[in-house]
Structures are given as structure tokens and as C-alpha cells.
Design a protein around this motif. Structure first.
Motif, PDB file in Angstrom:
ATOM      1  N   PHE A  71       0.845  -1.180   0.000  1.00  0.00           N
ATOM      2  CA  PHE A  71       0.000   0.000   0.000  1.00  0.00           C
ATOM      3  C   PHE A  71       0.893   1.247   0.000  1.00  0.00           C
ATOM      4  N   THR A  72       0.488   2.245  -0.755  1.00  0.00           N
ATOM      5  CA  THR A  72       1.258   3.482  -0.780  1.00  0.00           C
ATOM      6  C   THR A  72       0.899   4.327   0.435  1.00  0.00           C
ATOM      7  N   LEU A  73       1.710   5.318   0.691  1.00  0.00           N
ATOM      8  CA  LEU A  73       1.456   6.226   1.807  1.00  0.00           C
ATOM      9  C   LEU A  73       0.098   6.895   1.644  1.00  0.00           C
ATOM     10  N   GLU A  75      -2.472   5.751   0.089  1.00  0.00           N
ATOM     11  CA  GLU A  75      -3.526   4.788   0.366  1.00  0.00           C
ATOM     12  C   GLU A  75      -3.696   4.599   1.870  1.00  0.00           C
ATOM     13  N   GLU A  76      -2.572   4.523   2.577  1.00  0.00           N
ATOM     14  CA  GLU A  76      -2.636   4.379   4.037  1.00  0.00           C
ATOM     15  C   GLU A  76      -3.390   5.548   4.662  1.00  0.00           C
ATOM     16  N   GLN A  77      -3.070   6.739   4.211  1.00  0.00           N
ATOM     17  CA  GLN A  77      -3.717   7.928   4.766  1.00  0.00           C
ATOM     18  C   GLN A  77      -5.208   7.900   4.505  1.00  0.00           C
ATOM     19  N   THR A  78      -5.562   7.523   3.282  1.00  0.00           N
ATOM     20  CA  THR A  78      -6.977   7.455   2.934  1.00  0.00           C
ATOM     21  C   THR A  78      -7.704   6.452   3.812  1.00  0.00           C
ATOM     22  N   ILE A  79      -7.079   5.301   4.022  1.00  0.00           N
ATOM     23  CA  ILE A  79      -7.712   4.276   4.848  1.00  0.00           C
ATOM     24  C   ILE A  79      -7.932   4.795   6.263  1.00  0.00           C
ATOM     25  N   ILE A  80      -6.905   5.411   6.826  1.00  0.00           N
ATOM     26  CA  ILE A  80      -7.016   5.907   8.200  1.00  0.00           C
ATOM     27  C   ILE A  80      -8.112   6.966   8.310  1.00  0.00           C
ATOM     28  N   GLN A  81      -8.111   7.892   7.358  1.00  0.00           N
ATOM     29  CA  GLN A  81      -9.117   8.951   7.392  1.00  0.00           C
ATOM     30  C   GLN A  81     -10.522   8.382   7.264  1.00  0.00           C
ATOM     31  N   LEU A  82     -10.683   7.474   6.295  1.00  0.00           N
ATOM     32  CA  LEU A  82     -12.012   6.921   6.068  1.00  0.00           C
ATOM     33  C   LEU A  82     -12.443   6.011   7.207  1.00  0.00           C
ATOM     34  N   HIS A  83     -11.486   5.331   7.803  1.00  0.00           N
ATOM     35  CA  HIS A  83     -11.844   4.475   8.929  1.00  0.00           C
ATOM     36  C   HIS A  83     -12.342   5.322  10.097  1.00  0.00           C
ATOM     37  N   ALA A  84     -11.747   6.487  10.264  1.00  0.00           N
ATOM     38  CA  ALA A  84     -12.197   7.386  11.321  1.00  0.00           C
ATOM     39  C   ALA A  84     -13.626   7.837  11.059  1.00  0.00           C
ATOM     40  N   LEU A  85     -13.937   7.998   9.789  1.00  0.00           N
ATOM     41  CA  LEU A  85     -15.282   8.444   9.417  1.00  0.00           C
ATOM     42  C   LEU A  85     -16.298   7.312   9.433  1.00  0.00           C
ATOM     43  N   LEU A  86     -15.911   6.186   8.866  1.00  0.00           N
ATOM     44  CA  LEU A  86     -16.888   5.134   8.569  1.00  0.00           C
ATOM     45  C   LEU A  86     -16.785   3.906   9.457  1.00  0.00           C
ATOM     46  N   GLY A  87     -15.706   3.797  10.208  1.00  0.00           N
ATOM     47  CA  GLY A  87     -15.515   2.598  11.013  1.00  0.00           C
ATOM     48  C   GLY A  87     -15.161   1.410  10.137  1.00  0.00           C
ATOM     49  N   ASN A  88     -15.569   0.223  10.572  1.00  0.00           N
ATOM     50  CA  ASN A  88     -15.181  -0.998   9.848  1.00  0.00           C
ATOM     51  C   ASN A  88     -16.045  -1.265   8.618  1.00  0.00           C
ATOM     52  N   ARG A  89     -16.416  -0.237   7.913  1.00  0.00           N
ATOM     53  CA  ARG A  89     -17.219  -0.450   6.697  1.00  0.00           C
ATOM     54  C   ARG A  89     -16.260  -0.554   5.521  1.00  0.00           C
ATOM     55  N   TRP A  90     -15.676  -1.758   5.407  1.00  0.00           N
ATOM     56  CA  TRP A  90     -14.571  -1.955   4.475  1.00  0.00           C
ATOM     57  C   TRP A  90     -14.976  -1.771   3.033  1.00  0.00           C
ATOM     58  N   SER A  91     -16.176  -2.180   2.706  1.00  0.00           N
ATOM     59  CA  SER A  91     -16.583  -2.029   1.299  1.00  0.00           C
ATOM     60  C   SER A  91     -16.734  -0.558   0.949  1.00  0.00           C
ATOM     61  N   ALA A  92     -17.221   0.230   1.893  1.00  0.00           N
ATOM     62  CA  ALA A  92     -17.347   1.669   1.647  1.00  0.00           C
ATOM     63  C   ALA A  92     -15.966   2.299   1.513  1.00  0.00           C
ATOM     64  N   ILE A  93     -15.061   1.866   2.362  1.00  0.00           N
ATOM     65  CA  ILE A  93     -13.689   2.385   2.289  1.00  0.00           C
ATOM     66  C   ILE A  93     -13.049   1.973   0.964  1.00  0.00           C
ATOM     67  N   ALA A  94     -13.329   0.745   0.544  1.00  0.00           N
ATOM     68  CA  ALA A  94     -12.718   0.233  -0.692  1.00  0.00           C
ATOM     69  C   ALA A  94     -13.158   1.020  -1.919  1.00  0.00           C
TER      70      ALA A  94
END
Length: 323
Positions: A71-73, A75-94
DNA sequence: AAGGAGATCAACCGCCGTATT
DNA sequence: AAATACGGCGGTTGATCTCCT
């Protein structure tokens, strides 16, 4: 009554790892016929697997538009930000990470990011400094707690907005199927999302960045998050006073966590000789890039992100460590 | 070199919402 | 309206790999 009986419980179906031969059969069939109904696919393709297993193998591994590897930096940032917003909604994050599967993101979160945040004294669930972390965490400002109090509300707000977006997209698709296609829309008018706080110019950036329109629209909330970082940064430093602005508080939490976590980690690293220099450099680069994003959006506008700010590719690149 | 511990990730399981009959 | 299948999702498991002692 109901549909035809399901044969999923049929005996003799294979489980476990897929063989190259099975992959080949599945690929060849889908390339030729499309997947259609997953339920009936295994029999047609000559596979002794259940449809669910075939679907999973295709969506998580065989699909040609899947990007594999580190994963690129960004991508990591996006995941962290979106996880803070959406929680474990992996499909939404994806949906915000083109070519990555929800399963891959989930695995990466569980094996890398969650541990990294925890190590930095940040609760990976709430994205707040842990109460038991002491140090910078214990010294959290009143603003941080105020932010935490709004976290749930903000996440719900954003979640509801995303769901509304999805619903409207579905309805639009149905309408499009039921009526002839409209003439091409003008470049920048009348296409604002009814639910998004993002301007068309911001949404259009993604469409023009090598993604199709639907994907561009889907990624729009990620930009919203980046902008929120800027807003929050302004708020934390008395640049703004709009305490009820959605997104601002959440971003404030994230930024606060990032700074507090970095401070705490660096302090710990200094005290603990076992932490290698390389790891410290990685962390510095990692967190400074987050701060760099904030600064980028700040420099272009104190309250909102302009299209120029987002189109600048440098915004997504790791910044030189300046700690 | 061998064995154990921890990390990684593909795949499965069970649940849920929606579609279909 | 009720029953059932289907597709999708998130949580979990277990086989394999890598690193450390």
C-alpha cells in the motif's frame, strides 16, 4: 413458494485454497460468458465449488482490475481517514481506493495500521489518544475532548450522506435505463451532488484524473475529508469558529491524534534505544505528510479546498520530514 | 540447522438486506 | 404477505511464510 431450491448444501463441494487449474477455469468462463448468476456458475464452468466461493475468488483475487502489493502512503492515509469516518465499513472504504478489495484493506488494517496506531498511543477504534497512554495523551486539550464528543454525530452525519449518495446513484441509474440518454452535460454546471458538500469543480477533479465519472463521484468524500483537515487545522488555531461544521470536528480529532501520537512516539523512541533510526524516519515522514496535506489545503484556502489544491499531485506525495 | 513465535493473507462463516416467486 | 434464494458484508480462522533465538 420462493425461488428454486438452493443446492449450496450439496455434498462433495471443494473448499480451501484454489488451484491454478480452478483459477484458469473460472477466469476462462467469466471472460467468455461473464459471471451472471454465481449460483449456477460453478456447474457451467466445471468447478466443484459453491457459487459463493467462486464469487469471492473472483472479486478478491482474479478480477483483472485488482492492484496487488504494498500500500502506498497515500492509500494508508486514505484508509485511516475513512476508517475514522466510517468505522469498519470496508466495502465503503474500498470504493475510495481504486483497485483495492475490501478484504485486502481489512487485512491491511488489522495487520498493519491498527497496530501502528496502537503503538503510537492512538485508539484504532475511536482514533483518539488512549486514556491510559499518558504523556501527550493525558495532556489532551479541551478542544480534543470537545471534538471527541462530536465524533459520533459527525460520523453518523457523513454515513447518512454517503448512503443518500448511493441511493440517489441507484435511482439515477434506474432512470437512465428507463429513458434515452440525455445530451452530454456542460462541463461545469448543474451536476452538483444533492447531498454532497463538495462543489462540482472538486468532484470533477477525480473524473478528470483518470477515473470514470462514477468513480470520481464516489471518491469525492475523501476530498471532503482532506478539506476537513484544513478546516480543523484552522479551527484549532483560531482561524475559524464554526464549531458545528460537519467534518471539522472529526478532522480535528484526527489531526490532534496525529500530532499527539507523533509527539508521544518520538518521546518514546528517544527513551527507548531499541527503536531503530529507520523506524523513526518512517514515522516522521508518515506524520509529516499528514501535516503537509493540512498545510497544502491551508495555503490555498483557509476555509475550503480549491480545485488547484486538489489537482496538485504534490499534495498526495510524502513531504520531507521537517520535525 | 531446527524449532518456536509472530505476521500475513486467502478463504470461510454467518448474518443481513434485497429480490424473486 | 410470506417464504426463500441471492449477493454482499464484516468477523474470524487456519495455512503458510518470515524472523528470531
Amino acid at each position: 413458494m420462493g425461488r428454486t431450491p438452493c443446492c449450496e448444501k450439496e455434498a462433495g463441494l471443494k473448499k480451501g485454497p484454489w488451484t491454478p487449474e480452478e483459477d484458469q477455469k473460472l477466469l476462462a468462463f467469466i471472460e467468455q460468458h461473464g459471471h451472471g448468476c454465481w449460483r449456477s456458475l460453478p456447474a457451467k464452468a466445471g468447478l466443484r465449488r459453491c457459487g459463493k466461493s467462486c464469487r469471492l475468488r473472483w472479486t478478491n483475487y482474479l478480477r483483472p482490475d485488482i492492484k496487488r502489493g504494498k500500500f502506498t502512503l497515500q492509500e494508508e492515509q486514505t484508509i485511516i481517514q475513512l476508517h475514522a469516518l466510517l468505522g469498519n465499513r470496508w466495502s465503503a472504504i474500498a470504493t475510495h481506493l481504486p483497485k483495492r478489495t475490501d478484504n485486502e484493506i481489512k487485512n491491511y488494517w488489522n495487520t498493519h495500521l491498527k497496530k501502528r496506531l496502537a503503538k503510537m498511543g492512538i485508539d484504532p477504534v475511536t482514533h483518539k489518544p488512549r486514556a491510559d497512554a499518558g504523556g501527550a495523551g493525558a495532556a489532551a486539550s479541551g478542544a480534543r475532548y470537545r471534538a471527541a464528543a462530536h465524533l459520533s454525530h459527525t460520523a453518523q452525519w457523513e454515513s447518512a450522506r454517503l448512503e443518500a449518495e448511493a441511493r440517489l446513484a441507484r435511482e439515477a441509474k434506474l432512470r437512465a435505463l428507463a429513458s434515452p440518454p440525455p445530451p452530454p452535460a456542460p462541463a461545469a454546471s448543474g451536476l452538483e451532488s444533492p447531498t454532497s458538500t463538495l462543489s462540482f469543480s472538486e468532484s470533477a477533479l477525480f473524473a478528470g484524473a483518470g477515473h470514470d465519472d462514477a468513480l470520481g463521484a464516489a471518491r469525492a468524500p475523501a476530498v471532503l475529508t482532506l478539506r476537513s483537515y484544513g478546516e480543523a487545522f484552522g479551527e484549532q488555531h483560531n482561524f475559524g469558529d464554526d464549531a458545528d461544521a460537519p467534518g471539522g470536528f472529526l478532522a480535528g480529532v484526527l489531526l490532534d491524534c496525529a500530532v499527539a501520537g507523533a509527539e508521544q512516539r518520538f518521546a518514546a523512541a528517544s527513551a527507548d534505544a531499541s527503536v531503530g533510526e529507520q523506524q523513526q524516519e518512517e514515522d516522521k515522514g508518515y506524520w509529516s505528510s499528514i501535516l503537509n496535506m493540512v498545510n497544502s489545503s491551508m495555503s490555498s484556502s483557509s476555509s475550503s479546498l480549491t480545485s488547484e489544491a486538489v489537482t496538485d499531485p504534490a499534495m498526495y506525495l510524502p513531504a520531507a520530514a521537517e520535525f
